[in-house]
Write a protein that holds these residues in place. Structure first.
Motif, PDB file in Angstrom:
ATOM      1  N   GLU A 271       0.856  -1.184   0.000  1.00  0.00           N
ATOM      2  CA  GLU A 271       0.000   0.000   0.000  1.00  0.00           C
ATOM      3  C   GLU A 271       0.894   1.237   0.000  1.00  0.00           C
ATOM      4  O   GLU A 271       1.869   1.323   0.739  1.00  0.00           O
ATOM      5  N   ASP A 272       0.583   2.206  -0.893  1.00  0.00           N
ATOM      6  CA  ASP A 272       1.386   3.428  -1.018  1.00  0.00           C
ATOM      7  C   ASP A 272       2.851   3.116  -1.298  1.00  0.00           C
ATOM      8  O   ASP A 272       3.754   3.781  -0.784  1.00  0.00           O
ATOM      9  N   HIS A 273       3.101   2.105  -2.095  1.00  0.00           N
ATOM     10  CA  HIS A 273       4.458   1.721  -2.444  1.00  0.00           C
ATOM     11  C   HIS A 273       4.859   2.356  -3.776  1.00  0.00           C
ATOM     12  O   HIS A 273       4.038   2.937  -4.478  1.00  0.00           O
ATOM     13  N   VAL A 274       6.127   2.243  -4.111  1.00  0.00           N
ATOM     14  CA  VAL A 274       6.628   2.733  -5.387  1.00  0.00           C
ATOM     15  C   VAL A 274       7.013   1.531  -6.240  1.00  0.00           C
ATOM     16  O   VAL A 274       7.811   0.685  -5.819  1.00  0.00           O
ATOM     17  N   LEU A 275       6.424   1.451  -7.434  1.00  0.00           N
ATOM     18  CA  LEU A 275       6.768   0.401  -8.376  1.00  0.00           C
ATOM     19  C   LEU A 275       7.931   0.871  -9.242  1.00  0.00           C
ATOM     20  O   LEU A 275       7.877   1.962  -9.821  1.00  0.00           O
ATOM     21  N   VAL A 276       8.961   0.063  -9.324  1.00  0.00           N
ATOM     22  CA  VAL A 276      10.116   0.364 -10.168  1.00  0.00           C
ATOM     23  C   VAL A 276      10.117  -0.647 -11.307  1.00  0.00           C
ATOM     24  O   VAL A 276      10.347  -1.839 -11.089  1.00  0.00           O
ATOM     25  N   THR A 294      10.179   4.326   1.981  1.00  0.00           N
ATOM     26  CA  THR A 294       8.893   3.836   1.496  1.00  0.00           C
ATOM     27  C   THR A 294       9.069   2.417   0.997  1.00  0.00           C
ATOM     28  O   THR A 294      10.202   1.957   0.762  1.00  0.00           O
ATOM     29  N   ASP A 295       7.974   1.693   0.829  1.00  0.00           N
ATOM     30  CA  ASP A 295       8.035   0.337   0.285  1.00  0.00           C
ATOM     31  C   ASP A 295       8.328   0.394  -1.208  1.00  0.00           C
ATOM     32  O   ASP A 295       7.722   1.178  -1.942  1.00  0.00           O
ATOM     33  N   LEU A 296       9.260  -0.427  -1.651  1.00  0.00           N
ATOM     34  CA  LEU A 296       9.656  -0.477  -3.050  1.00  0.00           C
ATOM     35  C   LEU A 296       9.389  -1.863  -3.608  1.00  0.00           C
ATOM     36  O   LEU A 296       9.601  -2.874  -2.933  1.00  0.00           O
ATOM     37  N   VAL A 297       8.932  -1.927  -4.850  1.00  0.00           N
ATOM     38  CA  VAL A 297       8.725  -3.202  -5.534  1.00  0.00           C
ATOM     39  C   VAL A 297       9.307  -3.070  -6.930  1.00  0.00           C
ATOM     40  O   VAL A 297       8.900  -2.204  -7.700  1.00  0.00           O
ATOM     41  N   VAL A 298      10.275  -3.916  -7.242  1.00  0.00           N
ATOM     42  CA  VAL A 298      10.896  -3.920  -8.565  1.00  0.00           C
ATOM     43  C   VAL A 298      10.208  -4.980  -9.423  1.00  0.00           C
ATOM     44  O   VAL A 298      10.041  -6.118  -8.993  1.00  0.00           O
ATOM     45  N   VAL A 299       9.830  -4.586 -10.631  1.00  0.00           N
ATOM     46  CA  VAL A 299       9.240  -5.519 -11.589  1.00  0.00           C
ATOM     47  C   VAL A 299      10.245  -5.722 -12.712  1.00  0.00           C
ATOM     48  O   VAL A 299      10.578  -4.783 -13.440  1.00  0.00           O
ATOM     49  N   THR A 300      10.750  -6.931 -12.825  1.00  0.00           N
ATOM     50  CA  THR A 300      11.742  -7.247 -13.850  1.00  0.00           C
ATOM     51  C   THR A 300      11.517  -8.657 -14.347  1.00  0.00           C
ATOM     52  O   THR A 300      11.101  -9.535 -13.585  1.00  0.00           O
ATOM     53  N   ALA A 301      11.813  -8.870 -15.632  1.00  0.00           N
ATOM     54  CA  ALA A 301      11.656 -10.201 -16.212  1.00  0.00           C
ATOM     55  C   ALA A 301      12.914 -11.039 -16.075  1.00  0.00           C
ATOM     56  O   ALA A 301      12.887 -12.241 -16.374  1.00  0.00           O
ATOM     57  N   ASP A 302      14.000 -10.456 -15.602  1.00  0.00           N
ATOM     58  CA  ASP A 302      15.266 -11.165 -15.450  1.00  0.00           C
ATOM     59  C   ASP A 302      15.277 -11.933 -14.130  1.00  0.00           C
ATOM     60  O   ASP A 302      15.329 -11.340 -13.051  1.00  0.00           O
ATOM     61  N   THR A 303      15.231 -13.260 -14.195  1.00  0.00           N
ATOM     62  CA  THR A 303      15.135 -14.077 -12.980  1.00  0.00           C
ATOM     63  C   THR A 303      16.394 -13.980 -12.124  1.00  0.00           C
ATOM     64  O   THR A 303      16.317 -14.008 -10.898  1.00  0.00           O
ATOM     65  N   GLU A 304      17.562 -13.881 -12.768  1.00  0.00           N
ATOM     66  CA  GLU A 304      18.799 -13.776 -11.997  1.00  0.00           C
ATOM     67  C   GLU A 304      18.853 -12.454 -11.241  1.00  0.00           C
ATOM     68  O   GLU A 304      19.244 -12.402 -10.069  1.00  0.00           O
ATOM     69  N   THR A 305      18.466 -11.380 -11.915  1.00  0.00           N
ATOM     70  CA  THR A 305      18.417 -10.074 -11.251  1.00  0.00           C
ATOM     71  C   THR A 305      17.418 -10.095 -10.108  1.00  0.00           C
ATOM     72  O   THR A 305      17.681  -9.578  -9.019  1.00  0.00           O
ATOM     73  N   ALA A 306      16.257 -10.729 -10.345  1.00  0.00           N
ATOM     74  CA  ALA A 306      15.219 -10.806  -9.315  1.00  0.00           C
ATOM     75  C   ALA A 306      15.724 -11.561  -8.089  1.00  0.00           C
ATOM     76  O   ALA A 306      15.493 -11.145  -6.951  1.00  0.00           O
ATOM     77  N   ALA A 307      16.416 -12.672  -8.322  1.00  0.00           N
ATOM     78  CA  ALA A 307      16.928 -13.457  -7.193  1.00  0.00           C
ATOM     79  C   ALA A 307      17.956 -12.657  -6.398  1.00  0.00           C
ATOM     80  O   ALA A 307      17.975 -12.699  -5.169  1.00  0.00           O
ATOM     81  N   GLY A 308      18.817 -11.912  -7.093  1.00  0.00           N
ATOM     82  CA  GLY A 308      19.810 -11.100  -6.401  1.00  0.00           C
ATOM     83  C   GLY A 308      19.192  -9.989  -5.584  1.00  0.00           C
ATOM     84  O   GLY A 308      19.613  -9.718  -4.447  1.00  0.00           O
ATOM     85  N   LEU A 309      18.187  -9.342  -6.150  1.00  0.00           N
ATOM     86  CA  LEU A 309      17.501  -8.281  -5.411  1.00  0.00           C
ATOM     87  C   LEU A 309      16.795  -8.846  -4.192  1.00  0.00           C
ATOM     88  O   LEU A 309      16.771  -8.217  -3.124  1.00  0.00           O
ATOM     89  N   ARG A 331      -0.118  -4.729  -7.542  1.00  0.00           N
ATOM     90  CA  ARG A 331      -0.991  -3.775  -6.836  1.00  0.00           C
ATOM     91  C   ARG A 331      -0.651  -2.329  -7.208  1.00  0.00           C
ATOM     92  O   ARG A 331      -0.500  -1.457  -6.357  1.00  0.00           O
ATOM     93  N   ILE A 332      -0.582  -2.076  -8.525  1.00  0.00           N
ATOM     94  CA  ILE A 332      -0.355  -0.716  -8.982  1.00  0.00           C
ATOM     95  C   ILE A 332      -1.529   0.187  -8.612  1.00  0.00           C
ATOM     96  O   ILE A 332      -1.371   1.402  -8.485  1.00  0.00           O
ATOM     97  N   ALA A 333      -2.699  -0.417  -8.403  1.00  0.00           N
ATOM     98  CA  ALA A 333      -3.867   0.379  -8.019  1.00  0.00           C
ATOM     99  C   ALA A 333      -3.671   1.064  -6.670  1.00  0.00           C
ATOM    100  O   ALA A 333      -4.261   2.106  -6.399  1.00  0.00           O
ATOM    101  N   ASP A 334      -2.830   0.475  -5.799  1.00  0.00           N
ATOM    102  CA  ASP A 334      -2.568   1.045  -4.477  1.00  0.00           C
ATOM    103  C   ASP A 334      -1.211   1.731  -4.401  1.00  0.00           C
ATOM    104  O   ASP A 334      -0.788   2.145  -3.321  1.00  0.00           O
ATOM    105  N   ALA A 335      -0.514   1.846  -5.532  1.00  0.00           N
ATOM    106  CA  ALA A 335       0.828   2.418  -5.537  1.00  0.00           C
ATOM    107  C   ALA A 335       0.780   3.938  -5.443  1.00  0.00           C
ATOM    108  O   ALA A 335      -0.148   4.583  -5.933  1.00  0.00           O
ATOM    109  N   ALA A 336       1.792   4.512  -4.805  1.00  0.00           N
ATOM    110  CA  ALA A 336       1.898   5.964  -4.710  1.00  0.00           C
ATOM    111  C   ALA A 336       2.591   6.550  -5.928  1.00  0.00           C
ATOM    112  O   ALA A 336       2.430   7.735  -6.228  1.00  0.00           O
ATOM    113  N   GLY A 337       3.372   5.758  -6.634  1.00  0.00           N
ATOM    114  CA  GLY A 337       4.082   6.245  -7.805  1.00  0.00           C
ATOM    115  C   GLY A 337       4.740   5.111  -8.547  1.00  0.00           C
ATOM    116  O   GLY A 337       4.911   4.006  -8.023  1.00  0.00           O
TER     117      GLY A 337
END
Length: 436
Positions: A271-276, A294-309, A331-337
């Protein structure tokens, strides 16, 4: 509301100043009410904490009642249940586990859990009214406070129980077998030893289904033996299928989490997070700048990058950042940016379009690799476009020509002035349009 992070390039005496206007313009939302503390205290997370507190207090109270030699019904409601002394001793522990299960559902924002809380919390508050024991007062106070808090946050618990048709059928089958066994045992009680009441029937089905079989309740005729066999076969089968249908998705969710993907339970708390959208050289400093604010959520298709993060403690959704459905799952509907920085301007355009489609009102800030693509990103829906290479070039030029100036501060100030000028121009155009 975000707490604007301080740039590492700013000197010590400047850190006491007001946050840089350009940074404020990017991530501040002036229309929001600045009652952060009150919003946090009155939000759904507090409801979950209060419900958990009631569960703990009910468990402690229940253990106290079980260890006591007798429990007196001296409370204002005790006279209504004169023969319930034995049940009252189990009252606290029973509701402790029930409210504990409800709390897990509340944490996932389930509407079914909300209904359970509205029912169970007032019933837990009745225990002190039955016993009038001073040690039960904390339970009463916590339960009353929790139920009020849950009622106030009714709209926050709006998620439906996401069960497949197979899971629903398996659970219904299991419950149907329990009803069949209980009703059948009670109807055939004359042909059983040790079964005389509905409570005995429930007891018999439970000990039979769990294969405990104490031997104090047994069938005595061929019919009741066949009936018992049917309960064992149907009960064991339905329990196995129902458990498997629920556990397999949970295990899959854990596996997804191990490979760097957030599970449904974690996503439900955002809730009120930032999507990167995307990860690279630009987003890495961004994560360092905003982490902890603030809460951060990274959206990436790279599985290796995702695992490292994920190993670094960053929330990750392994998906295509240009997929609107994936962004809805984050949950982009609840994202702050939303920050769009995939290191490819063509993908950035698609990501901006997807984000705008998934949430038309969210604020989108994009990073353009090529300055010639700034207008294209703005045209497809980005509220602000930053060109890191242009900013870096200006900083280098000013730093080499004037060693006494603070190039970071100057560039940010110019960026803020430009943004204010654009806003004023937009307002003037709107007034002119209204005049016509």
């Amino acid at each position: 509301m975000f707490r604007t992070a301080v740039s590492p390039f700013v000197s010590g005496d400047q850190r006491d100043r007001r946050p840089e206007p350009a940074v404020e313009e990017l991530f501040e939302h002036p229309e929001r009410v600045r009652l952060v503390e009150w919003a946090a205290a009155s939000g759904p997370k507090t409801s979950v904490v209060l419900s958990a507190t009631v569960a703990v207090l009910a468990f402690i109270t229940g253990l106290s009642d079980l260890s006591a030699t007798t429990v007196s019904l001296a409370g204002p409601l005790g006279g209504l249940f004169p023969g319930a002394t034995g049940l009252v001793r189990l009252y606290g522990v029973f509701f402790a586990f029930l409210i504990g299960a409800v709390t897990v559902g509340l944490r996932r924002r389930l509407r079914l859990a909300w209904y359970g809380a509205v029912l169970a919390l007032p019933l837990a508050a009745l225990l002190p009214l039955l016993t009038a024991d001073p040690t039960d007062v904390p339970l009463f106070a916590a339960a009353v406070l929790a139920v009020g808090h849950v009622l106030v946050n009714r709209e926050e618990f709006d998620r439906a129980v996401d069960l497949t048709a197979f899971q629903t059928a398996a659970l219904v089958a299991f419950l149907a077998v329990q009803v069949y066994g209980t009703v059948g045992t009670y109807a055939l009680r004359e042909e059983f030893v040790g079964v005389e009441s509905a409570t005995d029937a429930v007891y018999y089905i439970v000990v039979t289904g769990t294969t405990v079989g104490y031997g104090d309740a047994t069938p005595t005729t061929q019919l009741t033996k066949l009936f018992t066999l049917s309960v064992i076969v149907l009960g064991t089968g339905s329990f196995t299928v129902a458990t498997g249908s629920l556990l397999v998705p949970a295990i899959e969710s854990r596996i997804s989490s191990a490979f760097g993907n957030m599970n449904a339970s974690e996503l439900s708390l955002l809730e009120d997070h930032v999507l990167v959208l995307g990860h690279g050289d630009v987003t890495e400093p961004l994560l360092e700048e905003l982490r902890g604010t603030t809460d951060l959520v990274v959206v990436t298709a790279d599985t290796e990058t995702a695992a490292g993060l994920r190993e670094d403690g960053v929330n990750v959704v392994t998906a295509d950042p240009t997929d609107a459905e994936a962004l809805r799952g984050a949950r982009i509907a609840d994202a702050a940016g939303v920050v769009v920085a995939t290191a490819d301007d063509a993908n950035d355009v698609l990501a901006v379009l997807a984000a705008r489609q998934a949430n038309p009102d969210v604020r989108i800030v994009a990073a353009a690799t090529d300055r010639r693509h700034v207008d294209k990103l703005e045209n497809v829906g980005a509220d602000r476009v930053i060109t890191p290479t242009v900013i870096g070039g200006r900083l280098l030029g000013r730093a080499v020509m004037d060693g006494t100036a603070n190039p970071v501060e100057d560039v940010l100030a110019e960026s803020a002035d430009a943004a204010d000028a654009d806003a004023a121009a937009d307002a003037a155009d709107a007034d002119a349009a209204d005049g016509r």
